[in-house]
Design a protein around this motif. Structure first.
Motif, short mmCIF file in Angstrom:
data_model
loop_
_atom_site.label_atom_id
_atom_site.label_comp_id
_atom_site.label_asym_id
_atom_site.label_seq_id
_atom_site.Cartn_x
_atom_site.Cartn_y
_atom_site.Cartn_z
N VAL A 105 0.87 -1.17 0.00
CA VAL A 105 0.00 0.00 0.00
C VAL A 105 0.91 1.22 0.00
O VAL A 105 1.77 1.36 0.87
CB VAL A 105 -0.92 0.02 1.24
CG1 VAL A 105 -1.75 1.30 1.27
CG2 VAL A 105 -1.83 -1.19 1.23
N TYR A 106 0.74 2.09 -0.99
CA TYR A 106 1.60 3.26 -1.12
C TYR A 106 0.81 4.53 -0.82
O TYR A 106 -0.23 4.79 -1.43
CB TYR A 106 2.19 3.34 -2.53
CG TYR A 106 3.18 2.24 -2.83
CD1 TYR A 106 4.51 2.37 -2.47
CD2 TYR A 106 2.77 1.08 -3.47
CE1 TYR A 106 5.42 1.34 -2.73
CE2 TYR A 106 3.67 0.05 -3.73
CZ TYR A 106 5.00 0.19 -3.36
OH TYR A 106 5.89 -0.82 -3.62
N ARG A 107 1.33 5.32 0.13
CA ARG A 107 0.77 6.63 0.44
C ARG A 107 1.78 7.68 -0.04
O ARG A 107 2.91 7.71 0.43
CB ARG A 107 0.57 6.79 1.95
CG ARG A 107 -0.53 5.95 2.55
CD ARG A 107 -1.91 6.44 2.15
NE ARG A 107 -2.06 7.86 2.33
CZ ARG A 107 -2.30 8.45 3.51
NH1 ARG A 107 -2.41 7.73 4.60
NH2 ARG A 107 -2.44 9.75 3.57
N ILE A 108 1.38 8.51 -0.98
CA ILE A 108 2.24 9.57 -1.50
C ILE A 108 1.68 10.90 -1.02
O ILE A 108 0.53 11.25 -1.33
CB ILE A 108 2.29 9.53 -3.04
CG1 ILE A 108 2.79 8.16 -3.52
CG2 ILE A 108 3.18 10.64 -3.58
CD1 ILE A 108 2.65 7.94 -5.01
N ILE A 109 2.48 11.63 -0.25
CA ILE A 109 2.06 12.93 0.28
C ILE A 109 2.95 14.01 -0.32
O ILE A 109 4.18 14.01 -0.13
CB ILE A 109 2.15 12.96 1.82
CG1 ILE A 109 1.23 11.88 2.41
CG2 ILE A 109 1.78 14.33 2.36
CD1 ILE A 109 1.31 11.75 3.92
N VAL A 110 2.33 14.91 -1.08
CA VAL A 110 3.07 15.96 -1.78
C VAL A 110 2.90 17.28 -1.03
O VAL A 110 1.77 17.71 -0.76
CB VAL A 110 2.56 16.12 -3.23
CG1 VAL A 110 3.40 17.16 -3.97
CG2 VAL A 110 2.59 14.79 -3.96
N ILE B 155 -2.28 15.87 -1.59
CA ILE B 155 -1.48 17.06 -1.89
C ILE B 155 -1.82 18.17 -0.91
O ILE B 155 -3.01 18.47 -0.69
CB ILE B 155 -1.75 17.55 -3.33
CG1 ILE B 155 -1.46 16.43 -4.34
CG2 ILE B 155 -0.90 18.78 -3.66
CD1 ILE B 155 -1.92 16.72 -5.75
N ILE B 156 -0.79 18.77 -0.30
CA ILE B 156 -0.97 19.94 0.56
C ILE B 156 -0.31 21.13 -0.14
O ILE B 156 0.90 21.13 -0.36
CB ILE B 156 -0.36 19.73 1.95
CG1 ILE B 156 -1.03 18.55 2.66
CG2 ILE B 156 -0.49 20.99 2.79
CD1 ILE B 156 -0.47 18.25 4.04
N PHE C 68 -8.29 8.43 -4.88
CA PHE C 68 -9.00 8.48 -3.60
C PHE C 68 -8.27 9.35 -2.57
O PHE C 68 -8.36 9.12 -1.37
CB PHE C 68 -9.22 7.07 -3.02
CG PHE C 68 -10.00 6.17 -3.92
CD1 PHE C 68 -11.38 6.18 -3.92
CD2 PHE C 68 -9.35 5.32 -4.80
CE1 PHE C 68 -12.10 5.36 -4.76
CE2 PHE C 68 -10.05 4.49 -5.65
CZ PHE C 68 -11.44 4.52 -5.63
N GLY C 69 -7.54 10.35 -3.06
CA GLY C 69 -6.85 11.28 -2.17
C GLY C 69 -7.57 12.61 -2.15
O GLY C 69 -8.72 12.73 -2.56
#
Length: 432
Positions: free
Chosen positions: A112-117, A149-150, A172-173
């Motif tokens: 499961v990959y969570r990518i936070i930009v 994305i923030i 789904f982000g």
């Protein structure tokens, strides 16, 4: 079926931070502290999590630290902060790199990959870059990958707002806008809470778009031949000779990653039920590596299922036709019997009327004897109608008028009609 669907253990999770920060809106200390707080809380909610960092240095040089522990990640943020790109945003390029890593890792093990930009500057890349990135995002949907994305900055609107929302929503982000860098920690922690239910969730998909078939074929690896040192027992049927086809020439082949063996026949049946959306591409049930077998082994299984599905409605249709035919025969037999009975009765007796249309009806039998039967229904109705008319035509002189119990008198003074009183209600005079 999700590409993460499998029979092996629950996949691990990796959180990747992509720092696309090219302005001085926030400081390294604040970013590092926010990430540290996020990791601390995230580790309490999830087990077996690794972390990664992506950042562009000057001259478009990319820095990456992937699948590492939290200490390494926090050290890297401090070490590379001053070397980061401070003029341009390479938002699309950074996500290309991250997704390429996800695809490459997914060949051997599902995660499961969570990518936070974290981004503080709109990208200046052309629409062609965004289109290419979007096509990768659509493929990424078939893996358990989420992108949040923030956007850091004090502006109300940004020229790439729509692009960011499309990218995040497809996985789904979401997109969050942090207009005060002091609140960065709060925004990061909100992502931890809002994604608890998604942490190990699989993205369910139907069949993969045919235009992407070549992409997945290149990701998957063929089964390879066994060596003399490998175990010659099939992982699925647990035998050396295939238990499905029973043919000795169905030789064993193995997964390149974990060396477990499969018969082609067993692998085909497994792939038919546990594929990624392409019938002949599946994950190894032992290690999760993305494997493929020749299409010719799997397609006959699908054709057989299709024939059975088509055969059942045809059999049902034939059965309905048979029932209808039987019902028609029964109805015809009943009609024939009714006609025979009717003709027989007509031969036995003959009916004639005497005295016109409203007269009596006489039945003549075979022995020429005659007997009178009751009047017809219509003549009876006419008779009843005449009787009712007679009852209604009564002379009015024979009716007695209603008798009043009280007499009416007139006042001798004013002429007012008075009933049931000795005094006139109008003038008060006494009435005799």
């Amino acid at each position: 079926m999700s590409i993460g669907a499998n029979d092996y253990s629950t996949p691990d999770e990796e959180v990747i931070f992509y720092l696309d920060l090219s302005t001085d809106f926030t400081k390294e200390k604040r970013v590092r502290k926010a990430i540290k707080e996020f990791i601390s809380e995230y580790n309490e909610l999830h087990s077996s999590v690794s972390y990664g960092l992506i950042m562009f240095k000057k001259n478009k040089e990319i820095y990456s630290l992937l699948d590492e522990n939290q200490e390494k990640l926090l050290e890297s943020v401090s070490e590379t902060w001053e070397q980061r790109e401070k003029e341009y945003s390479y938002f699309e390029n950074g996500l290309y790199y991250v997704l390429a890593y996800v695809f490459q890792k997914s060949r051997t093990e599902p995660k499961v990959y969570r990518i936070i930009v974290l981004s503080d500057n709109p990208s200046s890349q052309t629409n062609e870059y965004h289109t290419a990135l979007y096509n990768l995002i659509l493929k990424c949907k078939n893996f358990s990958t989420y992108i949040d994305i923030i956007r850091l900055g004090n502006q109300k609107f940004y020229e790439d707002d729509v692009k960011l929302k499309i990218i995040a929503s497809e996985t789904f982000g979401g997109v969050l806008y942090c207009r005060d860098d002091k609140e960065l920690k709060t925004y990061l922690l909100s992502l931890t809470e809002s994604r608890r239910e998604y942490s190990m969730r699989e993205i369910t998909t139907g069949e993969i778009d045919k235009s992407n078939t070549l992409f997945y074929e290149r990701l998957a690896t063929d089964l390879i031949s066994l060596t003399s040192e490998d175990t010659k027992i099939c992982l699925i049927c647990k035998e050396e000779i295939c238990q499905i086809c029973g043919k000795p020439n169905d030789t064993l082949h193995k997964c390149y990653s974990c060396n477990v063996a499969f018969h082609h026949c067993c692998a085909a049946h497994y792939s038919a039920k546990n594929n990624i959306g392409i019938p002949y591409i599946f994950r190894c049930p032992n290690c999760g590596a993305l494997l493929k077998i020749e299409e010719k082994y799997v397609l006959p299984l699908f054709e057989k299922d299709t024939e059975e599905i088509e055969k059942k409605p045809r059999e049902s249709f034939l059965l309905d036709e048979k029932i209808l035919a039987q019902e028609k025969v029964s109805i015809n037999q009943a009609n024939i019997e009714e006609e025979l009975i009717k003709k027989t009765e007509e031969q036995k007796e003959k009916r004639i009327k005497v005295g016109g249309y409203f007269g009596s009806e006489i039945v003549l039998g075979k022995d020429k004897s005659a007997k009178m039967i009751k009047k017809t229904r219509k003549s009876k109705e006419m008779s009843d109608t005449k009787t009712e008319d007679k009852k209604q035509k009564i002379s009015i002189t024979k009716l007695n008028p209603p008798v009043s119990n009280q007499s009416v008198k007139f006042c001798p003074l004013c002429g007012e009609a008075v009933k049931g009183s000795q005094f006139c209600p109008k003038c008060g005079s006494k009435i005799d």
